[in-house]
Write an enzyme that holds these catalytic residues in place. Structure first.
Site, PDB file in Angstrom:
ATOM      1  CD  GLU A 229      -2.715  -1.414   0.230  1.00 37.84           C
ATOM      2  OE1 GLU A 229      -3.160  -0.444  -0.396  1.00 37.84           O
ATOM      3  OE2 GLU A 229      -2.950  -2.576  -0.090  1.00 37.84           O
ATOM      4  CD  GLU A 238      -5.259  10.505  -2.041  1.00 38.13           C
ATOM      5  OE1 GLU A 238      -5.784  10.516  -3.181  1.00 38.13           O
ATOM      6  OE2 GLU A 238      -5.899  10.593  -0.980  1.00 38.13           O
ATOM      7  CG  ASN A 276     -13.360   4.713   6.142  1.00 35.22           C
ATOM      8  OD1 ASN A 276     -14.120   3.844   6.548  1.00 35.22           O
ATOM      9  ND2 ASN A 276     -13.188   4.961   4.854  1.00 35.22           N
TER      10      ASN A 276
END
Length: 376
Positions: A229, A238, A276
Site C-alpha cells: 500500500e 496520499e 473511516n
C-alpha cells in the site's frame, strides 16, 4: 499512494466498527533456554510473591516485601507463561471476570496461564483482555493479586524479568527491529519500529494468536500488505493532492469538522474519508474525526489505524485479515479483505503477485513457511 487511497475507500466504507479498550500490549518475549529469571516488582516496590513459598496447586499469589527467595523468582516461559517454583501463574477457574484471583498451578499452557508483558509495564492475560492487578490498590504485604480491566493505574504496573540470551526481542513483537529494517530498507523515517510496537496497544491478539509459526505468518502478512500500500513504507500521505477535497461525505450527521479537504489518505493503509476516520478513532479512543492529522504526525497512531483495519474490518472479503491468518484461510484472503474487489478473481493479478512476493520475502526473513492459499 495516489491511486491506492481511492481504492481502499471501497473496502473501508460501511465496515463495522469494533470498539476495543486501548491496551498497550505486546507479546511476551520467548526464548526457551535463555529466559532470565527475576523478580516482578509492583506497587510500592514490592514483589509478586507465592504465599508461603508454597508449591501446591492453588497457592495464592500476593504482593510482599522483596526478599530474593525462590517464591519471588519468575521466569518467562517459551509458551507465554510466567513460572515460579516449577509452576505457573494461573487465573483461578479459567475466569475472565474482573476480580478473578491468580494463583500458582501446574503448568498446562492453557489460556488462563498466558501472559503478555507490555512496554507500558502491564502484564496482560490475553484471553480475558485484563491486567494483573493488586486488589484494592493495596500496598500491604499479603494483598492478593487478581485480573482486572486495564486502567493504566499504578496497581497494574510491573517491572518484569527481561528475556535474555541475546536471541530475544525486548519489544516482545515476533518481528525484531533488525528484521523490520531488513524488510523496509528504504522506508520513510516516520514509520518507526517503536511506533509499530507501541501500536500493538489496542489489539493484543495480533501476531499473538496460535503457534509461533502462525504468529510470524500473520505479522508477515500484515507487513506485506502495508508494504504494498505504501511503496515499501515510503508514503505517509496520499500523493495526489487533487483528491483531497473528495473524501468528505456530508451525509454523515457529524459532517467534516476538520475541513472539506482534511480526510485524505494517510498511514500504512492510507485511511481515507471522514466516516473511516470517525470509525477508526472511535475504536481506538482517539479523536481522529477532529484531528485526522494525527495519522500523519504520530507514528503509533498511524500504525494503529492499520491494525484497526486488519483486526476489525473485512472490507470486500468475508473475514478480517486477522481471522484469515489465524484460522488458516491463508494470505490470499487478506488480499481479498483489503482490495479484493479490484484485485482478486483475475481482476489485477500483477497487484496480487506483488503482495504475494512481499509476503514470501517477509516470511523468509522470519524463518517460517508462507503456508497455503497465497492467492485470491
Amino acid at each position: 499512494m495516489a491511486d491506492r487511497s481511492s481504492l481502499l475507500t471501497t473496502a473501508l466504507r460501511g465496515s463495522p466498527v469494533i470498539a476495543l479498550l486501548a491496551l498497550l500490549v505486546s507479546p511476551l518475549a520467548t526464548a526457551p533456554a535463555a529466559a532470565v529469571t527475576g523478580t516482578v516488582t509492583g506497587l510500592a516496590g514490592k514483589c509478586l510473591d507465592v504465599a508461603g513459598a508454597g508449591t501446591a496447586d492453588g497457592t495464592p499469589v500476593q504482593l510482599y516485601d522483596c526478599n530474593g527467595t525462590g517464591a519471588q523468582q519468575w521466569t518467562p516461559g517459551a509458551d507465554s507463561t510466567l513460572r515460579a517454583l516449577g509452576k505457573c501463574l494461573d487465573v483461578t477457574a479459567n475466569s475472565t471476570a474482573d476480580g478473578a484471583k491468580v494463583q500458582l498451578w501446574t503448568c498446562t499452557g492453557a489460556a488462563n496461564q498466558q501472559w503478555t508483558v507490555t512496554a507500558a509495564h502491564d502484564i496482560v492475560n490475553p484471553a480475558a483482555d485484563k491486567c494483573l492487578d493488586v486488589t484494592d490498590r493495596s500496598s500491604a504485604n499479603g494483598a492478593r493479586i487478581q485480573i482486572w480491566t486495564c486502567t493504566g493505574a499504578a496497581n497494574q504496573k510491573w517491572n518484569a524479568p527481561a528475556n535474555g540470551g541475546g536471541g530475544g526481542n525486548p519489544s516482545g513483537f515476533v518481528v525484531t527491529e533488525a528484521q523490520f529494517n531488513q524488510m523496509f530498507p528504504s522506508r520513510n523515517s516516520f514509520y518507526t519500529y517503536q511506533g509499530l510496537t507501541a501500536a500493538l496497544s489496542a489489539y493484543p491478539a495480533f501476531a499473538n494468536t496460535g503457534s509461533d509459526t502462525v504468529k510470524k505468518q500473520e505479522a508477515a502478512a500484515f507487513l506485506a500488505n502495508v508494504s504494498h500500500e505504501t511503496g515499501g513504507l515510503v508514503y505517509v500521505v496520499e500523493q495526489n493532492t487533487a483528491n483531497y477535497p473528495t473524501y468528505c461525505d456530508w451525509s454523515q450527521s457529524y459532517g467534516c469538522p476538520a475541513g472539506q479537504a482534511a480526510y485524505y489518505g494517510r498511514g500504512p493503509i492510507q485511511l481515507s474519508w471522514n466516516f473511516n476516520y470517525k470509525a477508526a478513532g472511535d475504536a481506538l479512543g482517539i479523536d481522529l474525526l477532529n484531528n485526522p492529522w494525527l495519522v500523519q504526525n504520530d507514528s503509533a497512531v498511524a500504525w494503529k489505524t492499520g491494525l484497526w483495519y486488519w483486526n476489525t474490518q473485512s472490507g470486500p472479503g468475508t473475514m478480517t485479515p486477522h481471522n484469515a491468518m489465524v484460522n488458516g484461510a491463508g494470505f490470499g484472503q487478506t488480499i481479498r479483505s483489503i482490495n479484493g474487489s479490484l484485485e482478486c478473481d483475475g481482476r489485477n493479478p500483477a497487484q496480487v503477485q506483488s503482495r504475494v512476493d512481499a509476503y514470501q520475502r517477509f516470511t523468509s526473513i522470519l524463518g517460517v513457511t508462507p503456508g497455503a492459499n497465497l492467492y485470491c
